[in-house]
Design a protein around this motif. Structure first.
Motif, PDB file in Angstrom:
ATOM      1  N   ASP A1038       0.819  -1.215   0.000  1.00 41.98           N
ATOM      2  CA  ASP A1038       0.000   0.000   0.000  1.00 41.98           C
ATOM      3  C   ASP A1038       0.850   1.261   0.000  1.00 41.98           C
ATOM      4  N   GLY A1039       2.170   1.108  -0.137  1.00 41.87           N
ATOM      5  CA  GLY A1039       3.062   2.265  -0.166  1.00 41.87           C
ATOM      6  C   GLY A1039       3.545   2.705   1.187  1.00 41.87           C
ATOM      7  N   SER A1040       3.096   2.072   2.246  1.00 41.97           N
ATOM      8  CA  SER A1040       3.511   2.456   3.590  1.00 41.97           C
ATOM      9  C   SER A1040       4.834   1.782   3.943  1.00 41.97           C
ATOM     10  N   GLN A1041       5.416   2.206   5.063  1.00 40.41           N
ATOM     11  CA  GLN A1041       6.613   1.591   5.640  1.00 40.41           C
ATOM     12  C   GLN A1041       7.792   1.590   4.652  1.00 40.41           C
ATOM     13  N   ARG A1042       8.046   2.735   4.043  1.00 39.05           N
ATOM     14  CA  ARG A1042       9.160   2.844   3.086  1.00 39.05           C
ATOM     15  C   ARG A1042      10.505   2.747   3.797  1.00 39.05           C
ATOM     16  N   ARG A1043      11.433   2.089   3.117  1.00 36.10           N
ATOM     17  CA  ARG A1043      12.791   1.983   3.648  1.00 36.10           C
ATOM     18  C   ARG A1043      13.773   1.981   2.471  1.00 36.10           C
ATOM     19  N   VAL A1044      14.838   2.761   2.574  1.00 36.27           N
ATOM     20  CA  VAL A1044      15.885   2.778   1.556  1.00 36.27           C
ATOM     21  C   VAL A1044      16.803   1.591   1.800  1.00 36.27           C
ATOM     22  N   LEU A1045      16.951   0.739   0.785  1.00 31.39           N
ATOM     23  CA  LEU A1045      17.857  -0.398   0.889  1.00 31.39           C
ATOM     24  C   LEU A1045      19.276  -0.015   0.490  1.00 31.39           C
ATOM     25  N   LEU A1065      17.183 -10.534  -4.471  1.00 33.59           N
ATOM     26  CA  LEU A1065      16.833  -9.336  -5.235  1.00 33.59           C
ATOM     27  C   LEU A1065      17.908  -9.134  -6.296  1.00 33.59           C
ATOM     28  N   TYR A1066      17.490  -8.732  -7.520  1.00 28.92           N
ATOM     29  CA  TYR A1066      18.429  -8.490  -8.610  1.00 28.92           C
ATOM     30  C   TYR A1066      18.084  -7.157  -9.267  1.00 28.92           C
ATOM     31  N   TRP A1067      19.106  -6.427  -9.729  1.00 28.26           N
ATOM     32  CA  TRP A1067      18.838  -5.163 -10.421  1.00 28.26           C
ATOM     33  C   TRP A1067      19.973  -4.847 -11.408  1.00 28.26           C
ATOM     34  N   PRO A1075      28.752  -0.471 -16.510  1.00 28.78           N
ATOM     35  CA  PRO A1075      27.458  -1.139 -16.327  1.00 28.78           C
ATOM     36  C   PRO A1075      27.627  -2.436 -15.540  1.00 28.78           C
ATOM     37  N   LYS A1076      26.550  -2.811 -14.826  1.00 28.40           N
ATOM     38  CA  LYS A1076      26.647  -4.010 -14.004  1.00 28.40           C
ATOM     39  C   LYS A1076      25.254  -4.525 -13.681  1.00 28.40           C
ATOM     40  N   ILE A1077      25.206  -5.778 -13.245  1.00 30.75           N
ATOM     41  CA  ILE A1077      24.007  -6.399 -12.691  1.00 30.75           C
ATOM     42  C   ILE A1077      24.372  -6.875 -11.297  1.00 30.75           C
ATOM     43  N   GLU A1078      23.604  -6.448 -10.290  1.00 33.89           N
ATOM     44  CA  GLU A1078      23.907  -6.774  -8.901  1.00 33.89           C
ATOM     45  C   GLU A1078      22.799  -7.619  -8.296  1.00 33.89           C
ATOM     46  N   THR A1079      23.130  -8.190  -7.135  1.00 34.17           N
ATOM     47  CA  THR A1079      22.161  -8.990  -6.396  1.00 34.17           C
ATOM     48  C   THR A1079      22.408  -8.808  -4.903  1.00 34.17           C
ATOM     49  N   SER A1080      21.376  -9.081  -4.123  1.00 34.39           N
ATOM     50  CA  SER A1080      21.474  -9.080  -2.662  1.00 34.39           C
ATOM     51  C   SER A1080      20.302  -9.883  -2.132  1.00 34.39           C
ATOM     52  N   TYR A1081      20.297 -10.094  -0.814  1.00 36.68           N
ATOM     53  CA  TYR A1081      19.094 -10.615  -0.192  1.00 36.68           C
ATOM     54  C   TYR A1081      18.058  -9.496  -0.153  1.00 36.68           C
ATOM     55  N   MET A1082      16.803  -9.859   0.064  1.00 39.27           N
ATOM     56  CA  MET A1082      15.759  -8.827   0.062  1.00 39.27           C
ATOM     57  C   MET A1082      15.907  -7.836   1.204  1.00 39.27           C
ATOM     58  N   ASP A1083      16.650  -8.196   2.238  1.00 40.69           N
ATOM     59  CA  ASP A1083      16.847  -7.257   3.341  1.00 40.69           C
ATOM     60  C   ASP A1083      18.024  -6.326   3.093  1.00 40.69           C
ATOM     61  N   GLY A1084      18.680  -6.453   1.931  1.00 38.95           N
ATOM     62  CA  GLY A1084      19.789  -5.585   1.580  1.00 38.95           C
ATOM     63  C   GLY A1084      21.151  -6.123   1.959  1.00 38.95           C
ATOM     64  N   THR A1085      21.212  -7.244   2.625  1.00 40.50           N
ATOM     65  CA  THR A1085      22.497  -7.824   2.986  1.00 40.50           C
ATOM     66  C   THR A1085      23.029  -8.671   1.839  1.00 40.50           C
ATOM     67  N   ASN A1086      24.309  -9.028   1.950  1.00 42.42           N
ATOM     68  CA  ASN A1086      24.982  -9.875   0.966  1.00 42.42           C
ATOM     69  C   ASN A1086      24.915  -9.275  -0.437  1.00 42.42           C
ATOM     70  N   CYS A1210       8.799  -7.307   6.746  1.00 41.01           N
ATOM     71  CA  CYS A1210       9.393  -8.635   6.754  1.00 41.01           C
ATOM     72  C   CYS A1210      10.083  -8.825   5.410  1.00 41.01           C
ATOM     73  N   LEU A1211      11.406  -8.975   5.431  1.00 46.90           N
ATOM     74  CA  LEU A1211      12.198  -9.084   4.207  1.00 46.90           C
ATOM     75  C   LEU A1211      12.856 -10.457   4.177  1.00 46.90           C
ATOM     76  N   ALA A1212      12.458 -11.261   3.195  1.00 47.25           N
ATOM     77  CA  ALA A1212      12.911 -12.644   3.122  1.00 47.25           C
ATOM     78  C   ALA A1212      14.387 -12.721   2.753  1.00 47.25           C
ATOM     79  N   THR A1213      15.043 -13.735   3.278  1.00 47.97           N
ATOM     80  CA  THR A1213      16.408 -14.091   2.913  1.00 47.97           C
ATOM     81  C   THR A1213      16.433 -15.590   2.663  1.00 47.97           C
ATOM     82  N   PRO A1214      17.472 -16.109   2.028  1.00 43.42           N
ATOM     83  CA  PRO A1214      17.520 -17.551   1.787  1.00 43.42           C
ATOM     84  C   PRO A1214      17.479 -18.334   3.100  1.00 43.42           C
ATOM     85  N   GLY A1215      16.400 -19.064   3.321  1.00 42.57           N
ATOM     86  CA  GLY A1215      16.267 -19.890   4.511  1.00 42.57           C
ATOM     87  C   GLY A1215      15.888 -19.151   5.762  1.00 42.57           C
TER      88      GLY A1215
END
Length: 1234
Positions: A1038-1045, A1065-1067, A1075-1086, A1210-1215
């Motif tokens: 709903d657009g609430s609880q914004r956080r900059v990763l 997460l991939y971007w 130029p590059k393609i990066e990845t991390s866990y959804m919580d911004g780690t790794n 709640c931001l999922a990570t592997p496992g």
């Protein structure tokens, strides 16, 4: 550039050069006395093989050991099939060099055709001289020269002889010279050698122009298809100039590099201009290049492709041309003949109404388009692509001009719909001294945005992030934004605004002098036409000194008029005006002061000078500006200008005096109507093309209903606002005449054995070949459907297992497993001992296995197990009432123990299963029934249904119309059937339901340029990239609880996708420098870089959860690539994309949007081939694309249930998962934990 165009536009007679025309004595020696063979007299004859002593190189081949000569002006690299003895479809199936391809005739001894291979020093030396003249930096010593001469040949006359061609004879010659490493073709056309330029076509049954061309013939990869080909002349005027012009510096001699590493994808022409004594600017870097085409690269489209170009009036951005499907092999940059990079265009069939030539232009900053044409004068036939698709082209003695058709406005190169709102975007930089300060205020990369209501001539301009020390002092400079008002000022009868004159491409330099104040301000503005978003672009530079205006002051500017003086491609004006500064109130009083400033400006542009009959523009026009509004918002640091503008005759008094409502915007016409002025204050409203009504209210006309046969037979009609679109039904294509004709399939294809069928995957269906090119699809046992889309039958409902067994459905089958306490195969279960789990062993150890009925000792904790024997995630002490969370081994998790009576939210002790799906490649997974593609097109989102892997193009329809938005990114929530989008216009993020209802904006604050958007349907979060803020953010749906990763190490982030099940997460970041393609866990780690090598402009990104394939499209390398993130070194590449923007994948296909063709293109990854394309009626940029699935993919993550026990994000990570708090949540009861 000017020098190149000066040369191109000189009449052929001025290009006579030294030595005049080529004489017949200057041809290669020929005739029986030179050992020539003579081709049998007649029509459509082909010689026996001419065996060669030295191998001939041609395109990418180096093994041609014989050639064939035909009556019809062709040297063939292999024996032509009988059905191609006469000219027909071009390119032919065989390799060919054609100095004059036409239906020629030597019946009854009319003319002779001679041919031979010559190894003599005199002939090889002459060939080397011609090649050296055309390619002066190439050392070429031929060993062999094939010389073919067509002497005094006649045109084939057909059933009705043309008296004008009686007695006409043509003489021309071709020489193919070969060394060990390269081959060249030399075409020679002597003076008076070409006396006719057309011949009767047996296929078309009329006169068609000859063609000068090369063709690679059929090439074979995994299948046979037409190779590249080059057309250098195919219209009458170009053919006429062959003897009078040249590309090698000698009239009538044309030289081409035909076989070397540089010609693998296209023949390279020489580029030496005839010397006419003119002085050219040698510093210009402009050069021309031949187009190469390959019909296999062209899908069936409903309209011809058009190319952007550069004409005699400067640069114009028109509809884009497809980019190469195959990269050309280029020479080292120091070689001057690097003027011939190949470039593939959509194929046209012979005879061609328009030559396949395009002009020099930069294409999206990643490639250069080239042209070559024997005609020195540009015509509509060879330059129509330089006009807008909404313009008509007309030829004049000195060139051509474009003019917009009715209902559109512009200069013909650029046309926009009358009355449609327009947007202008750009950057502002400056170095400005304020007052008496000696320290300039410097600002860079400041955004400028304008919005224009064209029917009313109103322009609204905002310049952001202007420093406070400067903002108020720039308030008097309303004309900085006023230039946009002049562009789209309401036009009075006989007068033209800036866009009608320039098409949005011009340079403006203005000088402002403040009377009584030292110094001046210089304003430089460059308008560069329409960008990839359909917006006009502007760059502004301010430099100089302005008077200081106190903070908090307001500025008032009275309505004014300004006289614009017009001459050839130059507009000038000068005026003296006043502005009033009202200072903030002090001690109960305000002070107002009036100041005078003088403006002088010069506007330069390119206009079409060839149409001398066009009514001359009045030498002086008056711009009337009223309702001037200026404001500086100190809090937002935004400078705003608003003006209302009209252009007309010079008049005294108030600009509004006795003016027509059409001119001053007081009419009440519909937004889809044009205001037509009458006498005095009379006017009328007229609905735009495609609409009906009284002008004040206009409704769309459904042409498909009112004119059922408007598209003709074998075609579908699709209605669109203001117009309609025709599409041929399956098995038909558009002919050159615009009608749908059957696609002729000359060879039957076994689609089953070739793998080109559209049946479901082999694990679900089988393909049955029924002969010819027919087949059927049938679902395998355990599946149901039509064979193209098969759904698994759930054998567990009802269960076929034993009552004491669990039933597990599997694709096409099922399995049974006895419940705990039972043993067996699942179909038969009997009570019996089974191996106990750790939890069960612990319980028995505490309670005592021998006597489970013994009373439990007081204060003793006994763990709880679930039905499968695993620890229940929440354990509670029966005596104390305390509860806590445990891991899968029963160990207490630190910090989770609660006071008595309170139960903590705990995660399952067993990770939810990750459903991998069938172990088959992504290329063969089908799209489920009810699946749609959703794609964005500036102000709307369209839905395109899929059936199997096919796009049901006739059922495409708009999902959302939002003309005030520029929708870029799309994401789909398969749970709630909602589509989410990013809008760079406002900017904002919004959403809407596929089931109907009103669209909703969920985020509009603190956004710069939101582009990519992704959705975690399990964790119920959205992620997006912002290329202006250079950051990646997350929020609830709903657009609430914004956080900059992330807000570091990002330059141009764009595409973004999630792997919901695995928590990744991939971007993409299309930083041109790195130029590059990066990845991390959804919580911004790794966070880590996944791909950084061999990238250009990575745009779109998609992830297929079924096969773990991450795919992206790159507009710089023109590739689609895929990899498994766990094995990043293994990449699959599909070459030859044009200008891809966004991509989505599911099953066997990738679907991407393309900015060159303005279409959605389907790519079958199994065979690395583009299978289909869809062209929306509205030919504007296509942006984001996503797949709207009818059902969600299977799988869970740790945020799937009860928000993972988190209070907020709640931001999922592997496992696992991480609980995070939103930014700026002071005072909010939020708990962060992992």
């Amino acid at each position: 550039m000017l020098a190149a165009w000066t040369r191109a536009l000189l009449p052929p007679l001025l290009l006579a050069g030294l030595g005049g025309c080529l004489s017949r004595r200057e041809l290669f020696p020929f005739g029986p006395g030179r050992g020539d063979r003579e081709l049998e007299a007649g029509d459509d004859r082909v010689s026996p093989a001419l065996k060669l002593s030295w191998g001939l190189r041609f395109y990418d081949r180096s093994d041609i050991d014989s050639v064939y000569v035909t009556t019809n002006g062709i040297i063939a690299m292999s024996e032509p099939p009988a059905e191609e003895f006469h000219p027909g479809l071009f390119p032919p199936t065989f390799g060919a060099a054609a100095p004059f391809l036409a239906d020629l005739d030597t019946t009854d001894g009319v003319g002779k055709i001679y041919y031979r291979e010559d190894l003599s020093p005199s002939v090889t030396r002459l060939a080397a001289e011609h090649v050296q003249r055309g390619f002066p930096d190439i050392a070429f010593q031929p060993r062999s020269v094939v010389v073919v001469t067509w002497e005094s040949v006649a045109p084939y006359q057909g059933p009705s002889r043309d008296p004008a061609q009686e007695g006409k004879r043509n003489t021309f010659q071709a020489a193919l010279a070969s060394s060990e490493s390269s081959s060249y073709a030399i075409f020679l056309y002597p003076e008076d050698g070409l006396q006719f330029y057309t011949a009767y076509s047996k296929k078309d049954e009329n006169q068609v122009p000859a063609v000068v061309a090369f063709s690679q013939g059929l090439v074979e990869f995994t299948w046979k298809s037409d190779g590249a080909y080059n057309i250098f002349a195919n219209d009458r005027e170009s053919i006429e100039n062959l003897a009078r012009s040249s590309n090698s510096g000698q009239q009538g001699v044309w030289v081409f590099e035909t076989g070397s590493p540089a010609t693998a994808s296209g023949v390279v022409p020489a580029d030496v201009h005839l010397d006419d004594g003119a002085e050219y600017d040698d510093d210009e870097d402009d050069y021309d290049l031949v187009t190469t085409v390959g019909p296999e690269d062209v899908g069936a489209t409903s309209r011809p492709h058009e190319a952007p170009g550069r004409g005699d009036v400067g640069r114009h951005h028109g509809p884009s041309v497809p980019s190469p499907r195959q990269a050309a092999t280029e020479r080292p940059p120091e070689a001057p003949v690097e003027r011939a990079r190949s470039f593939q265009l959509p194929a046209e069939r012979f005879p061609q109404p328009h030559p396949q030539v395009i002009d020099v232009d930069e294409v999206e900053e990643t490639e250069v388009v080239f042209s070559y044409n024997t005609d020195a004068r540009q015509t509509c036939a060879n330059s129509r692509h330089q006009c807008s698709v909404y313009a008509e082209c007309r030829d004049y003695p000195t060139g051509f001009c474009c003019s917009c058709v009715a209902g559109y406005t512009g200069n013909g190169r650029q046309c926009v719909t009358e009355g449609s709102p327009q947007r202008v975007n750009g950057k502002v930089r400056g170095r400005v001294l304020v007052g008496s300060s000696q320290t300039p205020v410097v600002f860079e990369n400041t955004d400028l945005h304008s919005y224009v209501v064209m029917n009313h001539g109103r322009s609204y301009t905002a310049i952001s992030t202007i420093p406070e020390t400067l903002g108020y002092s720039l308030l008097p400079l309303a004309p900085v934004g006023g230039i946009v008002g002049w562009m789209f000022a309401v036009e009075q009868d006989g007068f033209k605004n800036g866009f009608s004159l320039t098409g949005g491409e011009f340079t403006r330099q203005a000088e402002v002098t403040f009377v009584g104040h030292p110094g001046k301000l210089v304003i430089k503005q460059q308008f560069s036409g329409i960008d990839e978003h359909g917006h006009l672009t502007i760059d502004t530079e301010l430099e100089g000194r302005v008077p200081q205006i106190p903070f908090g002051s307001s500025v008032h500017i009275e309505p004014y008029t300004e006289l614009y003086h017009y001459s050839h491609s130059v507009i000038t004006s000068s005026s003296t005006r006043e502005y009033t500064v009202t200072e903030p109130e002090r001690d109960g009083a305000t002070a107002a002061h009036t100041y005078t400033y003088q403006w002088r400006q010069t506007i330069t542009f390119q206009e079409c000078v060839h149409d001398t009959s066009r009514p001359a523009l009045p030498s002086t026009q008056q711009l009337s500006v009223d309702s001037v509004f200026v404001l500086y918002n100190q809090e937002e640091r935004i400078l705003r200008y608003a003006l209302s503008n009209s252009i007309g005759p010079v008049r005294e008094g108030s600009p509004d005096a006795l003016q027509n409502p059409c001119y001053i915007g007081s009419h009440g016409c519909d937004t889809n109507a044009v205001c037509r002025p009458g006498s005095g204050t009379q006017f009328s409203c007229e609905c735009s093309i495609g609409f009906r009504g009284d002008g004040r209210t206009c409704a769309d006309i459904d042409e498909c209903v009112e004119q059922p046969s408007v598209c003709g037979s074998h075609a579908h009609c699709n209605n669109h606002p203001g117009t309609f679109r025709c599409e041929c039904v399956e098995g038909y294509r558009f002919s050159d005449e615009g009608t749908c004709v059957a696609v002729v399939d000359q060879r039957p294809i076994d689609y089953c054995s070739s793998g080109l069928h559209d049946c479901d995957i082999p694990q679900r269906a089988r393909c049955v070949y029924t002969g010819g090119s027919s087949y059927t699809c049938a679902c395998l046992p355990g599946f149901s459907g039509d064979g193209r889309a098969c759904q698994d039958v759930n054998e567990c409902q009802p269960s076929r297992c034993h009552p004491e067994a669990f039933c597990y459905n599997t694709p096409g089958s099922f399995t049974c497993q006895c419940k705990p306490g039972y043993q067996g195969d699942g179909f038969r279960c009997v009570p019996g001992e089974v191996e106990k789990t750790r939890c069960q062993h612990e319980r028995e150890h505490i309670l005592g296995a021998a006597d489970p009925q013994r009373p439990r000792p007081p204060g003793l904790f006994v763990p709880e197990c679930d039905e499968l024997g695993n620890y229940v995630p929440t354990q509670c002490h029966g005596s104390t009432g305390q509860c806590w969370c445990v891991d899968r081994d029963g160990r207490e998790l630190e910090g989770t123990r609660t006071r008595p009576g309170v139960t903590p939210p705990c995660l399952s002790t067993v990770a939810p299963p990750i459903h991998q799906g069938p172990a088959v490649p992504t290329a063969v997974l089908p799209l489920p029934p009810g699946t749609h593609l959703l794609f964005a097109q500036t102000g709307k989102i369209e839905r395109l249904p899929l059936e199997g892997s096919s796009m049901r193009k006739t059922e495409a329809k708009a999902l959302l119309h939002a003309p005030d938005k520029v929708i870029v990114g799309l994401a789909f929530d398969c749970v709630d059937k909602m589509v989410y989008w990013t809008d760079i216009g406002e900017p904002s993020i919004g959403r809407a339901s596929l089931l109907g209802g009103e669209p909703m904006t969920i985020i509009r604050q603190d956004l710069g340029s939101p582009e990519g958007i992704a959705l975690d349907h399990l964790g119920r979060n959205i992620f997006w990239t912002d290329s202006h803020q250079d950051r990646i953010e997350v929020a609830k749906l709903d657009g609430s609880q914004r956080r900059v990763l992330f807000e570091s190490d990002l330059v141009n982030p764009r595409g973004i996708v999630t792997d919901s099940v695995r928590g990744n997460l991939y971007w993409t970041d299309w930083n041109r420098d790195s130029p590059k393609i990066e990845t991390s866990y959804m919580d911004g780690t790794n966070r880590r870089v996944l791909v950084k090598e061999d990238l250009g402009l990575p745009n779109g990104l998609t992830f297929d959860a079924y096969t773990s394939q991450l795919c992206w499209v790159d507009a710089g390398t023109h590739r689609a690539e895929c990899l498994n993130p766990q094995q990043p070194s293994q990449r699959r590449v599909l070459e030859g994309l044009q200008y891809p923007f966004a991509v989505t994948s599911y099953g066997k296909n990738l679907y991407y949007t393309d900015w060159k063709t303005n279409s959605v293109i389907a790519v079958d990854l199994a065979i690395s081939k583009e299978m289909d394309d869809y062209h929306p009626h509205k030919q504007t940029r296509l942006y984001g694309i996503t797949t709207a699935l009818s059902q969600c993919p299977r799988g869970h993550n740790y945020c799937s249930v009860n928000n993972g026990g988190c209070t907020h994000l709640c931001l999922a990570t592997p496992g696992s998962r991480t609980c995070r708090c939103p930014d700026n949540t002071l005072g909010v009861d939020c708990i962060e934990r992992k």
